[in-house]
Motif scaffolding. Structure first.
Motif, PDB file in Angstrom:
ATOM      1  N   GLY A   6       2.189   1.608  -3.604  1.00  0.00           N
ATOM      2  CA  GLY A   6       1.088   1.932  -4.502  1.00  0.00           C
ATOM      3  C   GLY A   6       0.528   3.322  -4.267  1.00  0.00           C
ATOM      4  O   GLY A   6       0.180   4.026  -5.220  1.00  0.00           O
ATOM      5  N   ALA A   7       0.454   3.748  -2.987  1.00  0.00           N
ATOM      6  CA  ALA A   7      -0.086   5.075  -2.686  1.00  0.00           C
ATOM      7  C   ALA A   7       0.836   6.173  -3.202  1.00  0.00           C
ATOM      8  O   ALA A   7       0.380   7.153  -3.810  1.00  0.00           O
ATOM      9  CB  ALA A   7      -0.292   5.221  -1.180  1.00  0.00           C
ATOM     10  N   GLY A  26     -10.520   7.551  -2.835  1.00  0.00           N
ATOM     11  CA  GLY A  26      -9.631   6.615  -3.517  1.00  0.00           C
ATOM     12  C   GLY A  26      -8.860   5.747  -2.551  1.00  0.00           C
ATOM     13  O   GLY A  26      -8.614   4.569  -2.828  1.00  0.00           O
ATOM     14  N   PRO A  86      -6.944   2.865  -8.166  1.00  0.00           N
ATOM     15  CA  PRO A  86      -8.036   3.680  -7.606  1.00  0.00           C
ATOM     16  C   PRO A  86      -7.560   5.026  -7.077  1.00  0.00           C
ATOM     17  O   PRO A  86      -8.246   6.038  -7.229  1.00  0.00           O
ATOM     18  CB  PRO A  86      -8.584   2.796  -6.474  1.00  0.00           C
ATOM     19  N   LEU A  87      -6.376   5.044  -6.451  1.00  0.00           N
ATOM     20  CA  LEU A  87      -5.860   6.310  -5.940  1.00  0.00           C
ATOM     21  C   LEU A  87      -5.529   7.270  -7.085  1.00  0.00           C
ATOM     22  O   LEU A  87      -5.792   8.471  -7.001  1.00  0.00           O
ATOM     23  CB  LEU A  87      -4.609   6.052  -5.097  1.00  0.00           C
ATOM     24  N   CYS A  94       0.825  -1.210   0.000  1.00  0.00           N
ATOM     25  CA  CYS A  94       0.000   0.000   0.000  1.00  0.00           C
ATOM     26  C   CYS A  94       0.857   1.257   0.000  1.00  0.00           C
ATOM     27  O   CYS A  94       0.493   2.263  -0.630  1.00  0.00           O
ATOM     28  CB  CYS A  94      -0.932  -0.006   1.209  1.00  0.00           C
ATOM     29  N   ARG A 149      -4.521  -0.303 -16.392  1.00  0.00           N
ATOM     30  CA  ARG A 149      -5.715  -0.528 -15.572  1.00  0.00           C
ATOM     31  C   ARG A 149      -6.653  -1.550 -16.197  1.00  0.00           C
ATOM     32  O   ARG A 149      -7.398  -2.253 -15.496  1.00  0.00           O
ATOM     33  CB  ARG A 149      -6.449   0.801 -15.365  1.00  0.00           C
ATOM     34  N   VAL A 164      -3.455  -1.147  -5.512  1.00  0.00           N
ATOM     35  CA  VAL A 164      -3.717   0.062  -4.728  1.00  0.00           C
ATOM     36  C   VAL A 164      -3.553   1.321  -5.573  1.00  0.00           C
ATOM     37  O   VAL A 164      -4.273   2.311  -5.378  1.00  0.00           O
ATOM     38  CB  VAL A 164      -2.768   0.099  -3.510  1.00  0.00           C
ATOM     39  N   GLN A 210     -11.141   2.936  -1.401  1.00  0.00           N
ATOM     40  CA  GLN A 210     -11.254   1.933  -2.462  1.00  0.00           C
ATOM     41  C   GLN A 210      -9.964   1.130  -2.597  1.00  0.00           C
ATOM     42  O   GLN A 210      -9.999  -0.093  -2.779  1.00  0.00           O
ATOM     43  CB  GLN A 210     -11.600   2.609  -3.780  1.00  0.00           C
ATOM     44  N   SER A 211      -8.839   1.800  -2.495  1.00  0.00           N
ATOM     45  CA  SER A 211      -7.549   1.127  -2.658  1.00  0.00           C
ATOM     46  C   SER A 211      -7.314   0.089  -1.563  1.00  0.00           C
ATOM     47  O   SER A 211      -6.812  -0.999  -1.832  1.00  0.00           O
ATOM     48  CB  SER A 211      -6.420   2.155  -2.661  1.00  0.00           C
ATOM     49  N   GLY A 262       0.540   6.091  -7.069  1.00  0.00           N
ATOM     50  CA  GLY A 262      -0.747   6.569  -7.565  1.00  0.00           C
ATOM     51  C   GLY A 262      -0.921   8.068  -7.405  1.00  0.00           C
ATOM     52  O   GLY A 262      -1.308   8.767  -8.355  1.00  0.00           O
TER      53      GLY A 262
END
Length: 272
Positions: free
Chosen positions: A90-91, A198, A152-153, A87, A119, A149, A201-202, A94
């Protein structure tokens, strides 16, 4: 002339009777407890065989055994470590890519098309390719989590940035804010509601990806524990693992919602 209902005083007309349940969170527990009782009853009477689904009492006993033996805490620690790593990567990816794409047309043309193509790829279909690239260690699992992750972000942050009122940017020009100050004081606060959506959701996608990732060439974690229990038809262990996943998802979503209430205290919505 005969009297009608319109001739009567307002106080004398009977108000319609409306039945309302008393408030409180206790009523929200009625249906789950009823389903739990039906589940236990079906298991006790033999309508629900143990080989298909263990009884709630057996699941509770198994959970206590797994905790006392240290199996569940160890698996939980491994899974939390993977989620934290995936996460975080990915955060950062993103949100960073969304900033590049959202703040300029050139950035959008460079970043958005590849992100939209990636995606559209089936996330779990990348597992064999990741195993060939990264082996069977932690790297493919963390990479898969990071991808799940990031998208969505990225989408929500990009939409939040592009949804910032242009008049605020004009005010920033009048105040002669620098590019960094514009992003920090105008763009990010304006996009924050979408970013937090986001993030919720992530995190939900992250737990779903973890379930699959930990059942592929893994020797530890909650997913491995569930997969190992499947080999021995231990439905009680499987249910314990799934309940832990559900609890973790609820806890992380609650934490983000708590952050949302604190960070967006200035915003008044429909319900105040």
């Amino acid at each position: 002339m005969a009297s009608t209902e319109l001739d009567l005083p307002a106080a004398s007309r009977a108000a319609p009777v409306r039945w309302r349940l008393p408030g409180g969170t206790g009523w929200r527990l009625v249906s789950p407890l009823a389903l739990l009782a039906l589940w236990q009853l079906a298991s006790s009477t033999g309508l629900l065989p143990e080989r298909l689904l263990a009884a709630p009492s057996a699941v509770a006993a198994t959970a206590l055994d797994l905790v006392s033996s240290g199996t569940l805490p160890e698996a939980l620690a491994v899974s939390l470590g993977r989620v934290a790593a995936g996460c975080s990567v990915g955060a950062v990816a993103g949100v960073g890519l969304a900033l590049v794409a959202g703040l300029s047309r050139a950035g959008e043309y460079a970043v958005d098309p590849p992100m939209q193509m990636l995606r559209a790829l089936p996330l779990f279909g990348l597992i064999p390719l990741f195993i060939l690239w990264f082996g069977i260690g932690e790297t493919p699992k963390v990479t898969l989590l990071a991808l799940g992750v990031a998208f969505p972000l990225y989408l929500n942050t990009f939409a939040g940035i592009r949804g910032v009122d242009a008049k605020l940017a004009e005010v920033a020009d009048v105040l002669r804010l620098s590019r960094g100050e514009l992003i920090r004081h105008v763009v990010l606060p304006g996009a924050l509601p979408q970013v937090l959506v986001g993030l919720r959701q992530s995190l939900g996608v992250g737990w779903l990806v973890l379930i699959v990732a930990e059942q592929v060439n893994a020797d530890s974690g909650l997913g491995y524990m569930i997969n190992d229990a499947r080999e021995f038809l231990r439905t009680d262990v499987i249910v314990v693992g799934l309940l832990v996943y559900c609890a973790l998802g609820l806890v992380t979503d609650w934490l983000v919602r708590l952050l949302e209430r604190r960070a967006l205290a200035w915003r008044r919505g429909l319900l105040g």
